[in-house]
Design an enzyme around this catalytic site. Structure first.
Site, PDB file in Angstrom:
ATOM      1  N   SER A  62      -3.929  16.587 -16.624  1.00 39.80           N
ATOM      2  CA  SER A  62      -5.206  16.949 -16.730  1.00 39.80           C
ATOM      3  C   SER A  62      -6.008  17.049 -15.464  1.00 39.80           C
ATOM      4  O   SER A  62      -7.028  17.746 -15.326  1.00 39.80           O
ATOM      5  CB  SER A  62      -6.055  16.189 -17.924  1.00 39.80           C
ATOM      6  OG  SER A  62      -5.938  14.823 -17.573  1.00 39.80           O
ATOM      7  N   ASP A 211     -15.821  10.762 -20.252  1.00 36.52           N
ATOM      8  CA  ASP A 211     -15.075   9.708 -20.805  1.00 36.52           C
ATOM      9  C   ASP A 211     -14.539   8.734 -19.902  1.00 36.52           C
ATOM     10  O   ASP A 211     -13.982   7.750 -19.965  1.00 36.52           O
ATOM     11  CB  ASP A 211     -13.833  10.651 -21.041  1.00 36.52           C
ATOM     12  CG  ASP A 211     -13.215  11.490 -19.978  1.00 36.52           C
ATOM     13  OD1 ASP A 211     -13.442  11.021 -18.856  1.00 36.52           O
ATOM     14  OD2 ASP A 211     -12.843  12.343 -20.193  1.00 36.52           O
ATOM     15  N   HIS A 214     -11.985  11.563 -16.310  1.00 32.81           N
ATOM     16  CA  HIS A 214     -11.715  12.721 -15.705  1.00 32.81           C
ATOM     17  C   HIS A 214     -13.101  13.011 -14.784  1.00 32.81           C
ATOM     18  O   HIS A 214     -14.337  12.739 -15.270  1.00 32.81           O
ATOM     19  CB  HIS A 214     -11.452  13.847 -16.651  1.00 32.81           C
ATOM     20  CG  HIS A 214     -10.404  13.678 -17.496  1.00 32.81           C
ATOM     21  ND1 HIS A 214     -10.486  13.064 -18.712  1.00 32.81           N
ATOM     22  CD2 HIS A 214      -9.101  13.979 -17.502  1.00 32.81           C
ATOM     23  CE1 HIS A 214      -9.164  13.063 -19.206  1.00 32.81           C
ATOM     24  NE2 HIS A 214      -8.262  13.638 -18.270  1.00 32.81           N
TER      25      HIS A 214
END
Length: 237
Positions: A62, A211, A214
């Protein structure tokens, strides 16, 4: 290099995110999920693009896919913009898949390379973050990363490893075995190394999504500023 401290609560929060990451969906999150307004990574070239066409494969999870970002704001996009801004005719192909572990990457690497129309001049290899979240045995992570590097060696493709590091609260045995993977393999395979992909970004709220795992678009820009010169150097060698 010292690993930025990640609190246990943050690690648990990151682990909870795996259910979202494992959906393998790269749809951008709402802009409200970014800590700061998301700047575009596209910039006008400061010098004319010239020279041979170069293809870079960004193969990872990701952190490459651009999880939570708008289209065009991923790390591969940002690096491509910086290379072209230097006049390098480079295309950075984004082969990041959110939620991928090193085992997932190992399974799909050869298939990804076989499907490319042009053999890449360079591969950026960035996996391991999801191994940490799942607390995969570092021996397994090492074996998977080594197998991918072996595959790239067989194909004669140079590599930049973008490394990952484990948070201290996983204990010294896990941390020491995990953190050694990238410098060890870089030496063994004569690969270029960026020791920790989130260096200078992790733990900085203004550079991360909500979060805490990221980077937001501003964080991506910081990472690209560090990594793009390494990519340019490898393409020039």
């Amino acid at each position: 290099m010292k690993m930025p401290y990640v609190a246990g609560a943050a690690l648990l929060q990151a682990a909870a995110l795996l259910s979202a990451c494992n959906s393998r969906s790269d749809e951008p999150l709402s802009a409200t999920n970014t800590a700061t307004p998301a700047p575009s990574t596209a910039t006008s070239p400061s010098v004319p693009v010239s020279g041979p066409k170069r293809v870079v494969l960004a193969f990872g999870d990701s952190l490459y896919a651009g999880y939570g970002l708008q289209r065009g704001q991923s790390l591969p996009d940002a690096i491509q913009a910086r290379l072209r801004g230097q006049g390098i005719d480079a295309t950075v192909v984004n082969a990041g898949v959110s939620g991928d572990t090193s085992a997932d990457g190992r399974r799909r690497l050869a298939y990804t390379l076989d499907r490319m129309k042009t053999k890449p001049d360079l591969v950026m290899l960035g996996l391991g973050g999801n191994d940490v979240l799942r607390q995969v045995d570092p021996a397994e992570t090492r074996a998977n990363m080594a197998a991918m590097l072996d595959e790239l060696d067989r194909r004669g493709i140079p590599v930049i490893l973008t490394g990952m590091m484990a948070p201290p609260n996983l204990g010294p045995d896990f941390v020491n075995r995990f953190n050694a993977i990238w410098p060890d393999l870089a030496r063994q395979h004569k690969a270029a190394l960026d020791p920790f992909i989130l260096q200078g970004v992790l733990g900085q709220r203004q550079l991360m999504l909500g979060d805490g795992v990221h980077p937001n678009a501003t964080g991506v820009s910081h990472i690209a500023d560090r990594v793009a010169p390494l990519v340019a150097k490898q393409l020039a060698d």
